[in-house]
Scaffold this motif. Sequence first.
Motif, PDB file in Angstrom:
ATOM      1  N   THR B   3       0.846  -1.182   0.000  1.00  0.00           N
ATOM      2  CA  THR B   3       0.000   0.000   0.000  1.00  0.00           C
ATOM      3  C   THR B   3       0.885   1.236   0.000  1.00  0.00           C
ATOM      4  OG1 THR B   3      -1.099  -1.298   1.678  1.00  0.00           O
ATOM      5  CG2 THR B   3      -2.145   0.782   1.041  1.00  0.00           C
ATOM      6  N   TYR B  51       4.571  -1.400   3.288  1.00  0.00           N
ATOM      7  CA  TYR B  51       4.057  -0.059   2.994  1.00  0.00           C
ATOM      8  C   TYR B  51       5.091   0.705   2.182  1.00  0.00           C
ATOM      9  CZ  TYR B  51       0.240  -0.459   6.355  1.00  0.00           C
ATOM     10  OH  TYR B  51      -0.888  -0.837   7.011  1.00  0.00           O
ATOM     11  N   ALA B 161       2.592   4.523   9.736  1.00  0.00           N
ATOM     12  CA  ALA B 161       1.851   3.350   9.239  1.00  0.00           C
ATOM     13  C   ALA B 161       0.663   3.046  10.144  1.00  0.00           C
ATOM     14  CB  ALA B 161       2.786   2.150   9.156  1.00  0.00           C
ATOM     15  N   LYS B 165      -3.248   3.052   9.232  1.00  0.00           N
ATOM     16  CA  LYS B 165      -4.080   1.858   9.385  1.00  0.00           C
ATOM     17  C   LYS B 165      -5.328   2.175  10.206  1.00  0.00           C
ATOM     18  CE  LYS B 165      -1.692  -1.874  10.655  1.00  0.00           C
ATOM     19  NZ  LYS B 165      -1.109  -3.056  11.110  1.00  0.00           N
TER      20      LYS B 165
END
Lengths: 76, 728
Positions: B3, B51, B161, B165
């Motif tokens: 992602t 990521y 991150a 999330k």
Amino acid sequence: MVVSLRKLAVNQKGCIRAVTANGEMGRRIRDMGLVPGTQIMVVGRAPLVDPVALRMRGFTLSLRNAEADYITVEAL
Amino acid sequence: MGTTIRVAVSGQPNCGKSTMFNAITGGSARVGNYPGITVDRLEGLYRQNGYDIHLVDLPGTYSLTSYSLEELVARNVIVDEHPDVVINMIDATALERSLYLAVQFMEIGAPMVLGLNMMDEVKRNGVTIDVQKLSQLLGVPVIPCVARMGQGREELMQAVAAAYKEGGGTWKPIRLSYGPELDPVIERMTRIIEEDGFLTSRHDPRWVAIKYLEADEQVMAEGRAAGATAERLEAICKEAEIHTRQHCAATPDAIIADWRYGFINGLLKQGVVTGGDELRRTSSDSIDRIVTHKVFGPVIMLAVLWFMFQITFTIGAYPQSWVKAGFEWLAGLGTTYLPEGNLQSLIVSGMIGGVGSVLGFTPLICIMFAMLVFLEDLGYMARVAYMMDRVLRIFGLHGMSVMPLIMSGGIPGGCAVPGVMSARTLRSPRERLATILTAPFMVCGAKTTAYLMLVAAFFPDNPTQAMFFVVLAAWGFVLIVSRLLRWTVIKGESTPFVMEIPPYRLPTLRGVATHTLERVWQYVKKAGTVILAVSILMWAIMTFPKLSAETVAGFDAKRLEAVEQIKAANPEASQEELTALTEDATKAIDDQQNEEALKNSVGGRMSAFVRPVTDLAGFPWQANVALLGGFAAKEVFVSTMATAYSMGAVDPEQSDSLSERLAADPAWSLPAILSVFTFMLLYTPCMVTVVAIARETNWKWAAFSVFGSMTFAFIMAAAVYRLAGLFA
């Protein structure tokens, strides 16, 4: 004793009472944290006496006497 | 591929934001441009647990309310590009002020991670910051860091991150109270904005209301274009202003700032910060007592400048000669392996010669930049600005103008291109413009070579004094012209000088190297593109049209005749002696032919064409062509003069013989010399600088710079010529 910031001597401390500057100058002054209630100390002046260097909120800020005129402080 | 998280790295100036950015992205950062604006944009990538974290380095800004170019960029990137997470780096030694920006980010609602930088210094100052508590009170993750050592880098990325999330990149604006005077007004405005769907596609309604009360010009202009709601809102703002002026003797924007600081203050007082004294004198203060001392301050400043000058030229001379040798070797290769003719001439004289003469300065620029970047990162340049402000203000400039001026050649050997670019640090548009327009008057590296040659020719007895005078004149003209500009085309009040004086911090080698290489690379890129093109053009102008076949045949015949004569006169000479003798003789004829060819070329004809005008300032005809070439790049002046004085391709470094020739030419009378000196100092900036000016301002100002300088330079040169003529 309430005086203009310009009048403060080197090493003198003060507490800001009012900032009367408007517009862009006022915004810059306030963005840097010169708002009523802030404690300041004059730590130096440039070789030609202007600008002035202030210690406040843990850092050093310099401004011209012309701008200091808009700031009134209570000398401590 | 994992992602992608889009992250903006923001922070106030001097907070160590860029250091952290570099530590995170390593070598992967690259420079780009923000669309539509010329402020550089650094982007980089960090990979972690699937990521791809894509980072953009925003320009440093104290607040989201102010209007300098860089501050607007910082805000617009957040507002327009809606990054998934905003990393806000914070100088923990000035926590209170630093949180001012953070609070504004929270008001927009950007998902944020705070990087609490310089925690080592905080500890050294005897201050404890309860990171957990701060995070809890603000409701955002707070990571303690020491960017210089790369500490906290991974934790920061993990927090990014995690924040992504958790929130999925959604924005949640917080609602700060602005007190009994403004809260009801903000409520009312927010309702109107919501009902009318006014600007809500881009902004949070409450935030728009606050911006209106702060009289944010950009948002208000956007509002006016969006519809009639703007008028209602502006009316409410006026009303609110009258009200607050009566009740608290303050404007709404002042009250908003007060409450923001009040909020931060209240937060920190809940046991977040303990120990330390905000007004305590620091070690930087003790250094400053000497460095900005009434007497020692200016003396130290001059000494620093002098040392920079010395180091640049003594150390820089070595790599400079290597680069020169490299290009000569290339030119030699070209001469050996390319067939004689136009192609060889184009590649050797036009391309290698032109670009080589410019790239030859790269080592000097590299060294000078490295030192300037070092002084800047150290915090010394802020002191220079502080000391010089009073003087520069007299001339309508700003304390911060010092750096661009020095860089442009305030100490000879600079370059106006980076000088003009570094004027970005000026937060005031008028002083910035005045600085950009006058900086090219300084004695840049290219002018230095030209002056060295001219000085060697005409003032061989006291070259140092002559150079010193030239530099002094440059500073004088810069100051006077900026004063004139500020009285006429760039009228307006001087901008406030509210500048932070950062504590002295020893820069990291990596930081200095990165910044230096960035700027040098921009210079090299220009040499590779613009200057290459211009070199080719100049070469063509000075080569075509060629002499007619008959004229060439005439010279060939002369040469043959000379050779025959020498052979006849020295019947006993060996082949070697003969060659030496004939070389001497044919050289003179070659020179003549070259001069004839140059006069015949487009350049020569142009020179003859402008003669009637330039005669007013007494320029010798060779100077005409050379000055014309100097528009391309001032370096071209020396090489063109060399060609014009019939010496073929000459290394600008070996200007002795050229200087002798110049000294012997009666066309160079003292008034003519002074006139050329003046003109050289002031006329049109070189092409690359003009492009830089256009990039930093717009083409209108670039054109103004070209024609304005030209006119001014010519009038001054003519005046000098006439005046000197009276006394000569």
